[in-house]
Enzyme design. Structure first.
Site, PDB file in Angstrom:
ATOM      1  N   HIS A 195      -9.079   1.064   4.235  1.00  0.00           N
ATOM      2  CA  HIS A 195      -7.879   1.606   4.938  1.00  0.00           C
ATOM      3  C   HIS A 195      -8.426   2.420   6.051  1.00  0.00           C
ATOM      4  O   HIS A 195      -9.322   3.435   6.178  1.00  0.00           O
ATOM      5  CB  HIS A 195      -7.556   2.064   4.035  1.00  0.00           C
ATOM      6  CG  HIS A 195      -5.757   1.864   4.656  1.00  0.00           C
ATOM      7  ND1 HIS A 195      -4.930   2.952   6.230  1.00  0.00           N
ATOM      8  CD2 HIS A 195      -5.036   1.403   5.104  1.00  0.00           C
ATOM      9  CE1 HIS A 195      -4.888   2.561   6.508  1.00  0.00           C
ATOM     10  NE2 HIS A 195      -3.882   1.684   5.811  1.00  0.00           N
ATOM     11  N   GLY A 242       2.682  -1.223   4.228  1.00  0.00           N
ATOM     12  CA  GLY A 242       2.708   0.719   4.161  1.00  0.00           C
ATOM     13  C   GLY A 242       4.260   0.603   3.576  1.00  0.00           C
ATOM     14  O   GLY A 242       4.469   0.455   2.765  1.00  0.00           O
ATOM     15  N   GLY A 243       4.988   1.510   4.425  1.00  0.00           N
ATOM     16  CA  GLY A 243       6.458   2.073   4.573  1.00  0.00           C
ATOM     17  C   GLY A 243       6.996   1.123   3.491  1.00  0.00           C
ATOM     18  O   GLY A 243       8.258   1.400   3.205  1.00  0.00           O
ATOM     19  N   ASN A 293       0.514  -1.359   0.021  1.00  0.00           N
ATOM     20  CA  ASN A 293      -0.058   0.068   0.192  1.00  0.00           C
ATOM     21  C   ASN A 293       0.283   0.514   0.454  1.00  0.00           C
ATOM     22  O   ASN A 293       1.581   1.586   0.847  1.00  0.00           O
ATOM     23  CB  ASN A 293      -0.983  -0.221   1.377  1.00  0.00           C
ATOM     24  CG  ASN A 293      -1.552   1.398   1.519  1.00  0.00           C
ATOM     25  OD1 ASN A 293      -1.625   2.244   0.583  1.00  0.00           O
ATOM     26  ND2 ASN A 293      -1.630   1.582   2.947  1.00  0.00           N
ATOM     27  N   TRP A 294       1.440   1.692  -0.868  1.00  0.00           N
ATOM     28  CA  TRP A 294       1.758   2.955  -1.585  1.00  0.00           C
ATOM     29  C   TRP A 294       1.523   4.059  -0.691  1.00  0.00           C
ATOM     30  O   TRP A 294       2.391   5.085  -0.189  1.00  0.00           O
ATOM     31  CB  TRP A 294       2.646   3.595  -2.687  1.00  0.00           C
ATOM     32  CG  TRP A 294       2.577   2.247  -3.113  1.00  0.00           C
ATOM     33  CD1 TRP A 294       3.416   1.423  -2.678  1.00  0.00           C
ATOM     34  CD2 TRP A 294       3.648   1.984  -5.421  1.00  0.00           C
ATOM     35  NE1 TRP A 294       4.207   0.029  -4.200  1.00  0.00           N
ATOM     36  CE2 TRP A 294       4.165   0.804  -5.153  1.00  0.00           C
ATOM     37  CE3 TRP A 294       3.875   3.431  -6.017  1.00  0.00           C
ATOM     38  CZ2 TRP A 294       5.263   0.771  -6.330  1.00  0.00           C
ATOM     39  CZ3 TRP A 294       4.079   3.081  -7.105  1.00  0.00           C
ATOM     40  CH2 TRP A 294       4.785   1.795  -7.290  1.00  0.00           C
ATOM     41  N   LYS A 295       0.194   4.700  -0.212  1.00  0.00           N
ATOM     42  CA  LYS A 295      -0.024   5.482   0.308  1.00  0.00           C
ATOM     43  C   LYS A 295      -0.248   6.965  -0.667  1.00  0.00           C
ATOM     44  O   LYS A 295      -0.096   6.340  -1.517  1.00  0.00           O
ATOM     45  CB  LYS A 295      -0.122   5.632   2.027  1.00  0.00           C
ATOM     46  CG  LYS A 295       0.080   4.559   2.563  1.00  0.00           C
ATOM     47  CD  LYS A 295      -0.309   4.706   3.947  1.00  0.00           C
ATOM     48  CE  LYS A 295       0.751   3.710   5.000  1.00  0.00           C
ATOM     49  NZ  LYS A 295      -0.553   3.069   6.268  1.00  0.00           N
ATOM     50  N   GLU A 311      -5.410  -4.933   9.895  1.00  0.00           N
ATOM     51  CA  GLU A 311      -4.275  -4.096  10.107  1.00  0.00           C
ATOM     52  C   GLU A 311      -4.926  -3.210  11.995  1.00  0.00           C
ATOM     53  O   GLU A 311      -5.365  -2.647  12.031  1.00  0.00           O
ATOM     54  CB  GLU A 311      -4.579  -2.866   9.105  1.00  0.00           C
ATOM     55  CG  GLU A 311      -4.753  -3.209   7.619  1.00  0.00           C
ATOM     56  CD  GLU A 311      -3.614  -2.450   7.112  1.00  0.00           C
ATOM     57  OE1 GLU A 311      -2.321  -2.754   7.041  1.00  0.00           O
ATOM     58  OE2 GLU A 311      -4.341  -1.356   6.647  1.00  0.00           O
TER      59      GLU A 311
END
Ligand code: PEP
Length: 251
Positions: free
Chosen positions: A96, A235-236, A9-11, A168
């Site tokens: 999300h 994510g990160g 998930n690159w956001k 999550e």
């Protein structure tokens, strides 16, 4: 049989050229060393077409990070499920915690989004999870169950079978604080039981339940070794090819 999946998930990160370069790097890494799981990148809307053109869809799946709760019309700035599907994306993250928290997404809007995603051939990666206070006051199972019941249990069994769930815990997202493998396993087993009560054991057994929240190469193997943890939403660590591939290789 349910699939093991690692999804990035690159956001709201990377410009289009940066995103294309990252997707190509992941694609090449996966070609060089075949993964033992499905691998997906979920990218900003602006990146979808360019990333779709840059990757091999048989090696790396593509998803969006959201879609609108309407099909088309006067909704300035929104991006619909048919638009997402027309880029070649096959997945969409829905619900999300950042969307729920900062953009007021409710179970009601999420039901619309899920229905539109499914109508347009997209598999929702549906996120659920409790905040720190709910973890600490012991209501976390009830909170997660309510999110699933309200957001998804209007679906028939066939449509529910197209959902990927991502547990999550909000207190673990972007904080560096990962749920322990035992906490993740307990929740995933609970979720599978909630699904079994509604749709039966076969549907529950076939549902992929991903863990998300500060998952990294150093803790992925322990998490993924748990019987009810079928992969991760990342994510990160999805923003660096080496870290993302380190997690993929945990399978
Ligand atoms: C996420 O936002 O879906 C997530 C899991 O983030 P991080 O891995 O950075 O905690």
């Amino acid at each position: 049989m349910r699939k093991n999946i690692v999804a990035g998930n690159w956001k709201m990160n990377t410009t289009v050229p940066e995103g294309v370069a990252l997707a190509k790097e992941v694609n090449e890494a996966l070609k060089a060393e075949k993964a033992n799981c499905d691998v997906i990148v979920c990218v900003p809307f602006t990146h979808l077409c360019s990333v779709a053109a840059a990757i091999d869809s048989s090696v790396l799946g593509l998803g969006a990070e959201n879609c609108a709760d309407h099909k088309s019309g006067a909704y300035t700035g929104e991006v619909s499920a048919p638009m997402v599907a027309s880029t070649g994306a096959k997945y969409v993250i829905l619900g999300h915690s950042e969307r729920r928290q900062y953009y007021g997404e409710t179970s009601e809007t999420l039901r619309e989004k899920v229905a539109l995603a499914l109508e347009n051939g997209l598999s929702p990666i549906f996120c659920i999870g409790e905040v720190l206070e709910e973890r600490e006051n012991g209501t976390f199972n009830d909170v997660v169950k309510t999110q699933i019941v309200e957001g998804l249990f209007n679906l028939n069994a066939e449509d529910f079978g197209k959902i990927i769930l991502a547990y999550e815990p909000v207190w673990a997202i972007g904080t560096g604080k990962t749920a322990t493998a035992e906490q993740a396993e307990d929740m995933h087993a609970f979720i599978r039981n909630v699904i079994a009560e509604k749709y039966g054991n076969e549907v529950a057994d076939n549902t992929s339940i991903l863990y998300g929240g500060s998952c990294k190469p150093s803790n992925a193997a322990e998490l993924f070794a748990k019987p009810n943890v079928d992969g991760g939403l990342i994510g990160g660590a999805a923003l660096k090819c080496a870290d993302f591939m380190g997690i993929v290789k945990a399978f």
